[in-house]
Design a protein around this motif. Structure first.
Motif, PDB file in Angstrom:
ATOM      1  N   THR A  45       0.849  -1.203   0.000  1.00 53.82           N
ATOM      2  CA  THR A  45       0.000   0.000   0.000  1.00 53.82           C
ATOM      3  C   THR A  45       0.880   1.247   0.000  1.00 53.82           C
ATOM      4  OG1 THR A  45      -1.537  -1.254   1.344  1.00 53.82           O
ATOM      5  CG2 THR A  45      -1.986   1.091   1.130  1.00 53.82           C
ATOM      6  N   ARG A  81       1.133   4.216  -2.765  1.00 54.76           N
ATOM      7  CA  ARG A  81       0.915   5.634  -2.428  1.00 54.76           C
ATOM      8  C   ARG A  81       2.109   6.490  -2.869  1.00 54.76           C
ATOM      9  NH1 ARG A  81      -3.456   8.925  -0.763  1.00 54.76           N
ATOM     10  NH2 ARG A  81      -2.443  10.919  -0.458  1.00 54.76           N
ATOM     11  N   ALA A  84       2.030   7.272  -6.548  1.00 56.96           N
ATOM     12  CA  ALA A  84       1.087   8.359  -6.867  1.00 56.96           C
ATOM     13  C   ALA A  84       1.640   9.703  -6.398  1.00 56.96           C
ATOM     14  CB  ALA A  84      -0.260   8.076  -6.217  1.00 56.96           C
ATOM     15  N   GLU A  85       2.196   9.732  -5.195  1.00 53.07           N
ATOM     16  CA  GLU A  85       2.682  11.019  -4.654  1.00 53.07           C
ATOM     17  C   GLU A  85       3.874  11.542  -5.452  1.00 53.07           C
ATOM     18  OE1 GLU A  85       2.638  12.149  -0.711  1.00 53.07           O
ATOM     19  OE2 GLU A  85       0.771  11.088  -0.259  1.00 53.07           O
ATOM     20  N   SER A  98      -6.977   5.772  -7.783  1.00 52.01           N
ATOM     21  CA  SER A  98      -7.772   6.529  -6.798  1.00 52.01           C
ATOM     22  C   SER A  98      -6.874   7.465  -5.992  1.00 52.01           C
ATOM     23  CB  SER A  98      -8.584   5.602  -5.898  1.00 52.01           C
ATOM     24  OG  SER A  98      -7.726   4.952  -4.990  1.00 52.01           O
ATOM     25  N   TYR A  99      -5.645   7.052  -5.713  1.00 55.59           N
ATOM     26  CA  TYR A  99      -4.703   7.973  -5.033  1.00 55.59           C
ATOM     27  C   TYR A  99      -4.427   9.192  -5.921  1.00 55.59           C
ATOM     28  CZ  TYR A  99      -3.445   4.504  -1.410  1.00 55.59           C
ATOM     29  OH  TYR A  99      -3.445   3.623  -0.357  1.00 55.59           O
ATOM     30  N   GLU A 124      -7.312  11.525  -5.875  1.00 60.39           N
ATOM     31  CA  GLU A 124      -7.371  12.251  -4.591  1.00 60.39           C
ATOM     32  C   GLU A 124      -6.340  13.385  -4.571  1.00 60.39           C
ATOM     33  OE1 GLU A 124      -6.502   9.603  -1.263  1.00 60.39           O
ATOM     34  OE2 GLU A 124      -5.690  11.352  -0.193  1.00 60.39           O
TER      35      GLU A 124
END
Ligand code: ADP
Ligand code: MG
Length: 385
Positions: free
Chosen positions: A283, A287, A290-291, A324-325, A328
């Protein structure tokens, strides 16, 4: 077989584009029709298919960065023979013959990549020229490196071709093993108006974490199922985001040498990740992926280019947790797949190397010096007759 000079003089070429990216999952093949009219290039995909490597090939590919010289020598030919088998399957599938294309553009398999210093792709073009009796353009990256660039990314040339007409601020994002995006501004009138970079890992860290967690049983986090079960470890995420590549200035490109197995192993060691913590690790690297994409947009472009849309391609587009990340982090910016614009999200990179091959035969530069850092535009690739 048409001579290379006939191809050079012609205005329309049917090209097979071959791409095998840093994920080393398989070979993407497309048949593209590429036309030119004056300095305008126009291209479309006729057929596309993807072929997974058998497990023994995938293992050999993944070992390439640490393989000995004899194995690299063997693999240069073996992988091209495998490409040849896949091309034959492709031709059979669509009932095509060797007369239906005049040229092959083959990216090859990256063994190693050192930003603005050197890069090595293998997959001997002679094997394909011999088997299909057509000229092959290969080794696209090295001329740009010789001209002071990093040889990457090269797909931005095609992103500009495909997306300039929409006159929007578009972030054209490809999530392969490594992630990269092209920012196509709404008012771009030449390829020099775009920006592009590798943002860092795409699926590479996720794939490696999954392989380690499953002791080699699984190769990727299908549909983000594992990432859905874990929690983001803030301490690990902070460490990952401190990686110097993320904040490095433009131009920049990277590869599995940086975001590969050694990196994941170091994170596991440093944070004492135990077997039952693996979902959290998966996970967290999802993340981070994406970041790192978002951070690169924010630090270089956010102020000047508020986005109208993000257009995603590559295998990472199929990971709902990653997408989805991104949705967001980019808040109100719509995230769509390239499919919306008529290019399947798996197809774009193979298509790009078909178009780049045609462009090279026509003697047109395919690099974007602002993107790669090269001193000047260059015609890419080597032709095997
Ligand atoms: N259904 C899926 N769910 C999650 N990840 C996926 C899915 N399909 C593909 N991927 C990811 O995409 C990767 C392949 O992406 P690809 O665009 O082919 O990369 P490359 O260009 O580096 O070969 C796989 O290794 C995997 O991590
Ligand atoms: Mg792939």
């Amino acid at each position: 077989m048409k001579s290379i000079w006939e191809l050079h003089r012609g205005n329309s070429l049917n090209v097979l584009g071959l791409m095998s990216g840093t994920s080393m999952d398989g070979l993407d093949i497309c048949l593209a029709k590429v036309n030119r009219s004056g300095s305008e290039i126009e291209a479309r995909i006729e057929h596309y298919a993807s072929y997974s490597y058998p497990i023994d090939y995938r293992e050999r590919l993944l070992q390439l960065p640490v393989a000995n010289t004899a194995e690299i020598c063997r693999m240069n030919f073996d992988i091209a023979r495998k490409y040849g088998d896949f091309i034959q399957w492709f031709l059979d599938k669509f009932q095509l013959s060797a007369d239906d294309f005049q040229l092959i553009g083959s990216h090859g398999q990256t063994v190693w990549h050192i930003h603005r210093n050197s890069t090595l792709q293998i997959g001997e073009a002679s094997v394909l020229a011999e088997r299909f009796n057509v000229p092959v353009v290969s080794d696209f990256r090295v001329r740009d490196v010789a001209a002071g660039g990093s040889g990457a990314p090269l797909v931005p040339f095609i992103d500009y071709l495909l997306f300039k007409k929409y006159q929007k601020n578009l972030l054209v994002l490809n999530i392969g093993g490594i992630a990269n995006f092209t920012l196509v501004p709404y008012n771009a009138i030449s390829v020099n108006d775009i920006y592009a970079l590798d943002t860092g890992p795409g699926n590479s860290l996720i794939d490696i974490a999954v392989q380690l967690a499953s002791k080699g049983e699984l190769t990727y986090d299908k549909d983000g199922e594992i990432a859905k079960k874990g929690q983001v470890r803030r301490d690990v995420l902070k460490y990952l985001l401190d990686h110097p590549y993320i904040k490095a200035p433009l131009p920049k490109s990277t590869g599995r040498e940086v975001f590969g197995k050694d990196f994941v192993t170091e994170v596991i060691r440093r944070f004492n990740i135990a077997d039952n913590d693996y979902p959290d690790l998966i996970t967290t690297v999802t993340r981070f992926t994406a970041e790192s994409i978002f951070f690169n947009y924010r630090q270089f472009f956010e102020k000047r280019y508020p986005l109208d849309e993000i257009i995603v391609s590559g295998g990472g587009a199929d990971n709902p947790v990653l997408i989805s990340y991104l949705a967001e982090l980019f808040e109100n910016v719509p995230v769509n797949r390239t499919d919306k614009y008529g290019v399947g999200s798996e197809e774009k990179e193979a298509f790009a190397f078909a178009v780049l091959a045609a462009v090279s035969v026509w003697g047109v530069a395919g690099n974007v010096p602002k993107v790669t850092g090269a001193d000047h535009p260059v015609v890419l690739g080597k032709i095997t007759f």
